[in-house]
Write an enzyme that holds these catalytic residues in place. Structure first.
Site, PDB file in Angstrom:
ATOM      1  N   VAL A   1      23.142  34.299 -23.238  1.00 27.14           N
ATOM      2  CA  VAL A   1      24.206  35.060 -24.091  1.00 27.14           C
ATOM      3  C   VAL A   1      24.172  36.479 -24.248  1.00 27.14           C
ATOM      4  O   VAL A   1      25.140  36.315 -25.120  1.00 27.14           O
ATOM      5  CB  VAL A   1      23.275  34.025 -25.103  1.00 27.14           C
ATOM      6  CG1 VAL A   1      22.437  34.845 -26.377  1.00 27.14           C
ATOM      7  CG2 VAL A   1      24.332  34.272 -26.340  1.00 27.14           C
TER       8      VAL A   1
ATOM      9  N   THR B   1      17.085  35.751 -20.043  1.00 28.38           N
ATOM     10  CA  THR B   1      16.423  34.915 -20.780  1.00 28.38           C
ATOM     11  C   THR B   1      15.962  33.423 -19.294  1.00 28.38           C
ATOM     12  O   THR B   1      14.856  32.682 -19.510  1.00 28.38           O
ATOM     13  CB  THR B   1      17.574  33.924 -22.326  1.00 28.38           C
ATOM     14  OG1 THR B   1      17.157  35.034 -23.038  1.00 28.38           O
ATOM     15  CG2 THR B   1      16.879  32.900 -22.342  1.00 28.38           C
TER      16      THR B   1
ATOM     17  N   GLU C   1      26.367  38.198 -22.107  1.00 30.83           N
ATOM     18  CA  GLU C   1      26.982  38.942 -22.544  1.00 30.83           C
ATOM     19  C   GLU C   1      28.229  38.422 -22.890  1.00 30.83           C
ATOM     20  O   GLU C   1      29.391  38.542 -23.573  1.00 30.83           O
ATOM     21  CB  GLU C   1      27.417  38.967 -21.189  1.00 30.83           C
ATOM     22  CG  GLU C   1      26.749  40.481 -20.740  1.00 30.83           C
ATOM     23  CD  GLU C   1      26.427  39.865 -19.234  1.00 30.83           C
ATOM     24  OE1 GLU C   1      25.797  39.513 -18.545  1.00 30.83           O
ATOM     25  OE2 GLU C   1      27.175  41.354 -17.941  1.00 30.83           O
TER      26      GLU C   1
ATOM     27  N   ARG D   1      20.798  38.093 -17.853  1.00 32.97           N
ATOM     28  CA  ARG D   1      19.547  36.746 -16.553  1.00 32.97           C
ATOM     29  C   ARG D   1      18.505  36.604 -17.605  1.00 32.97           C
ATOM     30  O   ARG D   1      17.672  36.152 -16.591  1.00 32.97           O
ATOM     31  CB  ARG D   1      19.796  37.525 -15.465  1.00 32.97           C
ATOM     32  CG  ARG D   1      19.644  39.202 -15.426  1.00 32.97           C
ATOM     33  CD  ARG D   1      20.058  39.458 -13.927  1.00 32.97           C
ATOM     34  NE  ARG D   1      18.885  38.898 -12.972  1.00 32.97           N
ATOM     35  CZ  ARG D   1      17.648  39.530 -13.327  1.00 32.97           C
ATOM     36  NH1 ARG D   1      17.159  39.977 -14.101  1.00 32.97           N
ATOM     37  NH2 ARG D   1      16.682  38.660 -12.594  1.00 32.97           N
TER      38      ARG D   1
ATOM     39  N   ALA E   1      17.728  26.178 -20.884  1.00 31.18           N
ATOM     40  CA  ALA E   1      18.629  27.616 -21.602  1.00 31.18           C
ATOM     41  C   ALA E   1      19.336  28.255 -20.475  1.00 31.18           C
ATOM     42  O   ALA E   1      18.759  27.802 -19.289  1.00 31.18           O
ATOM     43  CB  ALA E   1      17.732  28.954 -22.397  1.00 31.18           C
ATOM     44  N   LYS E   2      20.247  28.627 -20.970  1.00 28.27           N
ATOM     45  CA  LYS E   2      21.293  29.328 -19.999  1.00 28.27           C
ATOM     46  C   LYS E   2      21.263  31.301 -20.693  1.00 28.27           C
ATOM     47  O   LYS E   2      19.371  31.266 -20.632  1.00 28.27           O
ATOM     48  CB  LYS E   2      22.481  29.238 -20.020  1.00 28.27           C
ATOM     49  CG  LYS E   2      22.349  27.599 -19.624  1.00 28.27           C
ATOM     50  CD  LYS E   2      24.407  27.603 -19.460  1.00 28.27           C
ATOM     51  CE  LYS E   2      24.965  27.289 -20.754  1.00 28.27           C
ATOM     52  NZ  LYS E   2      26.261  26.441 -20.244  1.00 28.27           N
TER      53      LYS E   2
END
Lengths: 271, 668
Positions: A230, A38, A232, A36, A227-228
């Site tokens: 990455v 980013t 996990e 969470r 952006a999301k």
């Protein structure tokens, strides 16, 4: 975070100094988990950078939405912030501004809480504002006599929305992938029996295959610059890909991980 | 600088003359006994904390230094062996104050993530590069094979070492407005390369007391404490022994309404590794005791039958791990969309399978470590804790609860974190050192040993997943049912999050109209299972991806193609009925993989033809796995049976995603 802040405000990265987390000095940004930071903190940083830019333009007496004009070049020159566009120059002398208790003269602030909806009794609702997606392929070699499995190659395609820093995105994917390899083939903690790093084996440099990352950027409008997260996702598709590859190589679908040699050997004999 | 360890004090310095050796090019004298570990001498006597200690057993290689130019584990090298020889540590690499070529290559390639293994990696690589200017990748892997890294996956480390011969240079900083998307170096990267980064064990005050927890060697036991005061009186250097009765509020836990884990067990230990006593005193005094020691301590255990594994926990007549948890059930929740049971009747193909996973250890290379101090007096007194953590604000609030303080009376100063992966979301040393510092008025430090870290902290949840998926003749998914059970250990930790995330994600990244999923967590007499990169979703993915392979095979459809037909896309509804509006790029990922997939299929088939013809026992195969993952905290981490608790806790940090604030100040 610095990359996001730099572009939102419009200054070079080198003009930023990071204040490390400290409950007396920095705001509550939640925990570093659930992929969470980013997405959530990154968005807050983007908004904070924009807020500061807006305040700076206001101080320079610029019209209301002028701060959104990206043709302005910003620069810190001594203790002044200077804006330039088409021969027009605005100068905000920062040294003349009154400082707060922390010595700051101007503060940009941003807050982001991803929009979600609680789940109802049937589990229906919006549990997350955004989802990461990925697919990986694994190539393995199985020794039918020994039951050993070697992973030869991994190709990882991840939809990250936007890679803020591709080096770090690849690092997260590769590191997660190798933890996924450990989950699939090596790691099983037995209380009282594997309480050290010679009985509990994690992948070492010799266990790791060539990994190729393909970054797919299907932008998430809610996230900072699309952006999301990455953190996990790198781990999750790896064990399934390896198990599928073992089945493809041997005809045996392993139902228990880690696929230790004695387990695979047993399954091959029982086939 | 840390205080010298037990061995140093055990032998008076005058018993033998100091050991002289060359350290990073300069002569030094060390007064520690010659039997002392070189790693301890470097860190504690000579103050060079760039050399890290991850296991003290020669397993992890974090303490790798050069002895006469060759790599050794400093934790296994007695000081005596260094006498008259040269020792090089990470602090000796950047001698002119600038990163050398190797460090620069690491920086450029992003070869250091958390950075805790980096000094060891750098020293192992320095050894190789001094002998081989242009090593091959295989030589690099051989030379670095003794150093473990848990973050990077090693590839960028190998690339960095191979790049040294090309005299790498850092790229110019990205232009204004072009920072996002740039392959630029980490802003906090240099400190991870020159040994100056400070982790939990690196800045402990010289006057600190030390703490060692004594832990249950039994999975389940009752215990009775003896005369603690007499024990303190007869043990030189011991100042105090803490037990459950010293803890102001002896329960902590991630969820606002579940504070089920004691800081120090109160008469009953529920897992092997649970802390029962905390010894506080000089370092030599407390480290003379092993964490699992029973003899010579004022504690008497009565071992009890232990519930180990899901079968034992779920047995109809099972005893309760926690008295208020009937059936040992932590949580039971799930999702329902459409009518999955009925929809299977329309399916052209159905796949069904059962999958199991075990406990997995985070194995961050930095063990839990930190120190605490009480600042101020009376009503103004505050507790300050310097600790390796992933979650400073949750730590602050948890400590406030345990210590019965206001949250603003607690300050958490996170040190650099040498790997977490979810394992440093729960408290470890924090309440122990916090309590001891508060009670003694002195700084108190604690560093977990590797075995203590592994025995007492959280793990990935063992799982049993039963999955059933069905599709039509064209390979379009119609229905799925997934039942997942998890072993959450003796205390809840993040168990509710896992038991919620899994049902949400159990149908995989696919469009499935009829879904029924269930997730349950059960208590056992094991260390708590908590957060670990993926919160149970990796366990669930093993099941749904096996189902995709089986359905594809049954219909004669290529495994990648089958997934592509079912991939969630923008506009599709998920298992929770959420319509994805944007950013659902699984289809694009699969299309991007297709050429490599086809090539790999051809390559493996050709290899296997050859192997069969030659009578070799080797077979190759290629597999594919897909995933999806909700970014950020789940909107509702506690399922419907606990709805009142959820409403009660609405707005709390744990059940809703916290808003995040960021400030970008300009200094005056």
């Amino acid at each position: 975070m610095t990359q996001i802040a730099a572009d939102a405000l419009g200054l070079p990265m080198g003009d930023f100094r990071i204040v490390m987390g400290d409950t007396d000095r920095t705001a509550d940004a939640g925990k570093t988990s659930a992929s969470r930071q980013t997405f959530v903190s990154g968005k807050a940083v983007e908004l904070a950078g924009l807020d500061l830019r807006r305040k700076l333009f206001a101080l320079a007496g610029a019209p209301k939405n002028e701060y959104l004009d990206r043709r302005y070049a910003l620069a810190l020159e001594g203790a002044a912030l200077v804006f330039r566009k088409d021969g027009i120059t605005h100068r905000v002398p920062l040294a003349a501004l009154p400082a707060d208790a922390n010595g700051d003269v101007l503060l940009g602030e941003g807050t982001f809480d991803p929009p979600t909806l609680p789940l109802d009794e049937d589990g229906q609702g919006v549990p997350y504002a955004s989802y990461a997606f990925a697919a990986q392929i694994a190539e393995v070699e199985v020794d039918l006599e020994l039951g050993t499995t070697r992973v030869l190659a991994i190709v990882a395609a991840h939809d990250v929305g936007r890679a803020i820093n591709p080096i770090q995105v690849e690092g997260q994917i590769q590191g997660g992938t190798v933890q996924g390899l450990g989950l699939a083939l090596m790691e099983e903690y037995l209380p009282g029996r594997t309480e050290n790093l010679h009985d509990y084996l994690i992948p070492s440099i010799g266990d790791v295959p060539q990994m190729d990352c393909i970054l797919v950027e299907d932008a998430e409008p809610l996230g900072p610059y699309g952006a999301k997260g990455v953190g996990e996702p790198g781990l999750i598709p790896t064990a399934p890909a390896i198990l599928g590859a073992i089945e493809n190589a041997t005809g045996v679908r392993m139902q228990r991980v880690p696929v230790l040699p004695h387990r695979l050997r047993r399954a091959l004999l029982d086939k | 600088m840390n205080k010298p360890r037990a061995e140093f004090a055990a032998t008076p310095p005058h018993a033998e003359p100091p050991a002289g050796f060359e350290l990073n090019g300069r002569p030094v004298q060390a007064v520690s006994p010659r039997i002392a570990r070189l790693a301890d001498v470097l860190r504690d006597e000579l103050g060079l904390t760039g050399t890290k200690i991850g296991c003290n057993a020669g397993d992890c290689g974090a303490c790798t230094v050069l002895l006469d130019g060759r790599q050794v584990c400093a934790c296994l090298t007695p000081l005596g062996q260094a006498e008259g020889r040269s020792v090089t540590t990470v602090e000796g690499l950047a001698r002119s104050g600038k990163l050398n070529a190797l460090q620069t290559a690491f920086h450029k390639h992003g070869a250091a993530q958390c950075g805790i293994c980096t000094p060891g990696m750098l020293m192992a690589a320095a050894d190789l590069l001094a002998r081989r200017k242009r090593p091959t990748a295989a030589e690099v892997r051989d030379a670095l094979g003794g150093v473990l890294c848990r973050c990077t996956g090693y590839q960028k480390i190998v690339e960095a070492v191979l790049d040294v011969a090309a005299r790498p240079r850092l790229d110019a900083a990205p232009a204004v407005g072009a920072a996002v998307g740039a392959r630029t170096t980490k802003v906090d990267g240099a400190a991870k390369l020159d040994g100056t980064e400070r982790y939990g064990a690196d800045e402990i005050p010289a006057d600190a007391l030390w703490l060692r927890a004594i832990r249950s060697p039994h999975h389940h036991a009752r215990f009775r404490l003896g005369d603690l005061a007499a024990f303190v009186a007869r043990t030189p250097g011991l100042l105090r022994v803490l037990s459950a009765r010293d803890v102001p509020s002896n329960g902590f836990g991630i969820y606002p309404t579940i504070k089920d884990q004691p800081v120090l067990a109160d008469g009953e230990a529920r897992f092997r590794g649970e802390a029962v006593l905390a010894l506080v005193g000089t370092r030599e005094a407390v480290e003379a005791f092993d964490a699992f020691q029973t003899e010579g301590l004022p504690i008497e255990y009565t071992p009890l039958p232990a519930i180990l594994g899901l079968d034992a926990a779920m047995a109809p007549d099972a005893a309760r791990v926690l008295p208020d948890k009937p059936g040992n059930l932590l949580q039971d929740g799930g999702m329902r969309k459409g009518d999955a049971a009925a929809a299977f009747a329309q399916c052209a193909a159905v796949a069904e399978g059962h999958f199991e996973t075990g406990f997995v250890e985070h194995a961050y290379i930095e063990p839990e470590a930190g120190w605490a101090v009480r600042r101020g007096e009376g009503g103004e007194a505050r507790l300050e804790v310097h600790v390796t953590t992933q979650t400073p604000y949750m730590d602050r609030d948890e400590l406030a609860i345990v210590m019965k303080l206001r949250p603003d009376q607690v300050r958490i100063v996170p040190t650099a974190c040498g790997g977490g992966f979810g394992g440093k979301l729960d408290m470890s040393v924090h309440p122990l050192i916090g309590l001891a510092a508060w009670l003694t008025g002195r700084p108190v430090a604690c560093i977990y040993t590797r075995s203590e870290s592994m025995a007492s902290t959280t793990k990935r949840h063992p799982s049993r997943v039963h999955a059933k998926f069905g599709c039509d003749a064209q390979g379009r998914l119609i229905a799925c049912e997934v039942d997942a059970d998890f072993d959450t250990g003796a205390y809840a930790s993040w168990g509710p999050t896992v038991a919620t995330r899994v049902p949400i994600h159990a149908s995989g990244p696919y469009k499935v109209p009829h879904v029924r999923t269930r997730g349950r967590g059960f208590y056992t007499h094991c260390h708590p299972a908590g957060a670990f990169r993926g919160f149970g979703v990796p366990q669930g993915a093993i099941a749904h991806e096996a189902m995709m392979d089986e359905l594809a095979d049954k219909l004669g459809i290529d495994r990648l193609e089958f997934r592509l037909r079912n991939a969630l896309r923008a506009g599709d509804a998920t298992a929770t009925g959420q319509v994805l509006e944007h950013s659902a790029g699984l289809g694009e990922c699969l299309e991007a993989l297709r050429p490599r997939w086809e090539q790999a299929k051809r390559d493996t088939a050709a290899f296997n033809r050859g192997a069969r013809a030659d009578g070799k026992p080797l077979r190759r195969g290629v597999g594919i796995g897909c995933m999806w993952y909700g970014i950020g905290n789940t909107s509702l981490s506690i399922p419907p049976p606990c709805a009142s608790a959820c409403r009660h806790a609405a707005g709390s940090r744990c059940t809703t995603a916290p808003p995040t604030s960021a400030r970008v100040p300009i200094p005056s």
